[in-house]
Design an enzyme around this catalytic site. Structure first.
Site, PDB file in Angstrom:
ATOM      1  N   ASP A 103       1.325  -1.789  -0.343  1.00  0.00           N
ATOM      2  CA  ASP A 103       0.050  -0.089   0.373  1.00  0.00           C
ATOM      3  C   ASP A 103       0.809   1.429   0.148  1.00  0.00           C
ATOM      4  O   ASP A 103       0.633   2.363  -0.398  1.00  0.00           O
ATOM      5  CB  ASP A 103      -0.974  -0.058   1.430  1.00  0.00           C
ATOM      6  CG  ASP A 103      -2.204  -1.053   0.927  1.00  0.00           C
ATOM      7  OD1 ASP A 103      -2.169  -1.784   0.250  1.00  0.00           O
ATOM      8  OD2 ASP A 103      -2.732  -1.018   2.077  1.00  0.00           O
ATOM      9  N   ALA A 104       2.292   1.404   0.723  1.00  0.00           N
ATOM     10  CA  ALA A 104       2.405   2.096   1.080  1.00  0.00           C
ATOM     11  C   ALA A 104       3.169   2.896  -0.475  1.00  0.00           C
ATOM     12  O   ALA A 104       3.826   4.106  -1.287  1.00  0.00           O
ATOM     13  CB  ALA A 104       3.857   2.665   1.785  1.00  0.00           C
ATOM     14  N   HIS A 105       3.451   1.898  -1.356  1.00  0.00           N
ATOM     15  CA  HIS A 105       3.675   2.149  -2.891  1.00  0.00           C
ATOM     16  C   HIS A 105       3.205   2.645  -3.660  1.00  0.00           C
ATOM     17  O   HIS A 105       3.042   3.447  -4.813  1.00  0.00           O
ATOM     18  CB  HIS A 105       4.666   1.060  -3.540  1.00  0.00           C
ATOM     19  CG  HIS A 105       5.803   0.223  -2.887  1.00  0.00           C
ATOM     20  ND1 HIS A 105       5.438  -1.277  -2.545  1.00  0.00           N
ATOM     21  CD2 HIS A 105       6.804   0.523  -3.149  1.00  0.00           C
ATOM     22  CE1 HIS A 105       7.171  -0.822  -2.645  1.00  0.00           C
ATOM     23  NE2 HIS A 105       7.567  -0.124  -2.875  1.00  0.00           N
TER      24      HIS A 105
ATOM     25  N   GLN B 165      23.279  -2.633  -5.455  1.00  0.00           N
ATOM     26  CA  GLN B 165      22.784  -2.176  -3.620  1.00  0.00           C
ATOM     27  C   GLN B 165      22.348  -3.355  -2.414  1.00  0.00           C
ATOM     28  O   GLN B 165      22.552  -2.593  -1.930  1.00  0.00           O
ATOM     29  CB  GLN B 165      21.124  -1.214  -3.405  1.00  0.00           C
ATOM     30  CG  GLN B 165      19.807  -2.107  -3.936  1.00  0.00           C
ATOM     31  CD  GLN B 165      19.392  -1.309  -3.894  1.00  0.00           C
ATOM     32  OE1 GLN B 165      18.517  -0.565  -4.697  1.00  0.00           O
ATOM     33  NE2 GLN B 165      18.118  -1.204  -2.949  1.00  0.00           N
TER      34      GLN B 165
ATOM     35  N   LYS C  31       9.790   6.925   4.645  1.00  0.00           N
ATOM     36  CA  LYS C  31      10.591   6.115   5.940  1.00  0.00           C
ATOM     37  C   LYS C  31      11.900   5.744   5.509  1.00  0.00           C
ATOM     38  O   LYS C  31      12.589   5.531   6.168  1.00  0.00           O
ATOM     39  CB  LYS C  31       9.434   5.243   5.291  1.00  0.00           C
ATOM     40  CG  LYS C  31      10.197   3.473   6.264  1.00  0.00           C
ATOM     41  CD  LYS C  31       9.139   2.842   6.228  1.00  0.00           C
ATOM     42  CE  LYS C  31      10.091   1.145   5.028  1.00  0.00           C
ATOM     43  NZ  LYS C  31      10.748   0.638   4.792  1.00  0.00           N
TER      44      LYS C  31
ATOM     45  N   GLN D 216      17.668   7.418   2.415  1.00  0.00           N
ATOM     46  CA  GLN D 216      18.536   7.144   0.999  1.00  0.00           C
ATOM     47  C   GLN D 216      17.760   8.628   0.495  1.00  0.00           C
ATOM     48  O   GLN D 216      17.868   8.292  -0.311  1.00  0.00           O
ATOM     49  CB  GLN D 216      17.356   5.867   0.521  1.00  0.00           C
ATOM     50  CG  GLN D 216      16.831   5.830  -0.670  1.00  0.00           C
ATOM     51  CD  GLN D 216      16.434   4.441  -1.258  1.00  0.00           C
ATOM     52  OE1 GLN D 216      17.214   3.843  -1.804  1.00  0.00           O
ATOM     53  NE2 GLN D 216      15.054   4.993  -1.686  1.00  0.00           N
TER      54      GLN D 216
ATOM     55  N   SER E 211       8.240  -3.652   2.314  1.00  0.00           N
ATOM     56  CA  SER E 211       7.999  -5.332   1.349  1.00  0.00           C
ATOM     57  C   SER E 211       8.379  -6.553   2.779  1.00  0.00           C
ATOM     58  O   SER E 211       8.890  -7.573   2.501  1.00  0.00           O
ATOM     59  CB  SER E 211       9.548  -4.931   0.605  1.00  0.00           C
ATOM     60  OG  SER E 211       8.781  -3.688  -0.660  1.00  0.00           O
TER      61      SER E 211
END
Ligand code: PAF
Length: 282
Positions: free
Chosen positions: A35-37, A61, A151, A155, A188
């Site tokens: 949902d956050a994406h 990464q 979050k 980054q 994720s």
């Protein structure tokens, strides 16, 4: 939704959109969308005329002992979710499209100082992989705005610095943390949390909020606040990677006269590494 696997065809389609005067919003992801994406996609949808999402599980990464090979690949489900969210273009390249000369030969983007602390201390090379792929994706898509979740605060700060240092003409938009009802930040990697650990996993966000309250009430003994945060998380049965009060822009340890502060934490459950943060202005 149109799906592109190649840089050239995506660029052709984007050139047409640009020529038609459309603004381009970009959401880079590694898939396994939750949902956050989708919130990031919705924000891009609100802010721009055309929404591009990339799904690329960027091996550059991931450390040697990290979860690149077991990172969940859920393309069919991701595509259904993106279509439902009115994404216009999905870019889903093979590794050879992004690193045609191989990863070892790839020119790298390095953002010093901010990348060997916090998550960077326990994940050497991680941020170099992130900045390198994000710089490439920015060059491929050339978006007007790119949306990142807050979050992953480090980054976000590193990408902001890269964009500033390299004069990349894109506006970085920060989207708020999307949380489960008990406060656990969506990620994720939450799928790795065991059923036994799940009820306790919100302890990180609880410890961060408690530290924020203490700072708001005037405390400036940062080291003691960090120790209290660590103890609270350890008492809930998790190992702490870091729990740290930092300057929101430089990510340097907070100084007494800093006005923008972020408290960042990373903890280990038995199979997941969880991160979260809270920011405040003093
Ligand atoms: O946050 C992520 O999912 C990744 O680090 C990103 C920004 C898509 C780069 O691979």
């Amino acid at each position: 939704m149109q799906v592109f696997h190649h840089v050239a065809s995506l660029r052709d389609a984007l050139a047409e959109a640009r020529a038609a005067g459309k603004t381009i919003g970009f959401v880079p992801t590694m898939g396994n969308l939750h949902d956050a994406h989708i919130e990031l996609v919705s924000l891009a949808r609100q802010l721009c005329d055309l929404v591009v999402v990339s799904i690329f599980v960027n091996r550059l990464q991931f450390g040697l002992n990290e979860d690149w090979d077991k990172y969940p690949r859920t393309l069919e489900r991701d595509m259904a979710r993106l279509s439902a969210a009115n994404c216009d273009f999905l870019f889903h390249p093979e590794e050879s499209e992004i690193y045609p000369n191989g990863m070892d030969q790839q020119t790298r983007v390095v953002c010093p100082a901010m990348t060997d602390v916090l998550c960077g201390a326990s994940r050497p090379g991680h941020f170099e992989g992130v900045t390198t792929v994000v710089a490439k994706l920015f060059n491929i898509v050339q978006p007007h705005k790119a949306i990142f979740g807050i979050k992953d605060f480090q980054q976000l700060a590193v990408i902001r610095r890269m964009v500033q240092d390299l004069c990349i003409p894109v506006e970085i938009v920060a989207a708020p943390v999307h949380r489960e009802p008990d406060g656990l930040a969506m990620s994720s990697r939450n799928s790795y949390i065991t059923a036994d650990e799940r009820p306790r996993a919100a302890i990180l966000s609880q410890a961060l909020n408690r530290t924020r309250e203490q700072l708001q009430s005037g405390r400036r003994d940062f080291a003691a606040l960090e120790e209290e945060g660590v103890r609270c998380i350890e008492d809930a049965g998790f190992r702490v990677d870091y729990f740290s009060v930092r300057n929101s822009h430089s990510l340097a340890p907070a100084a007494h006269d800093d006005t923008e502060i972020t408290v960042l934490g990373a903890i280990y459950t038995s199979a997941a590494r969880l991160i979260d943060n809270v920011s405040l202005e003093l």
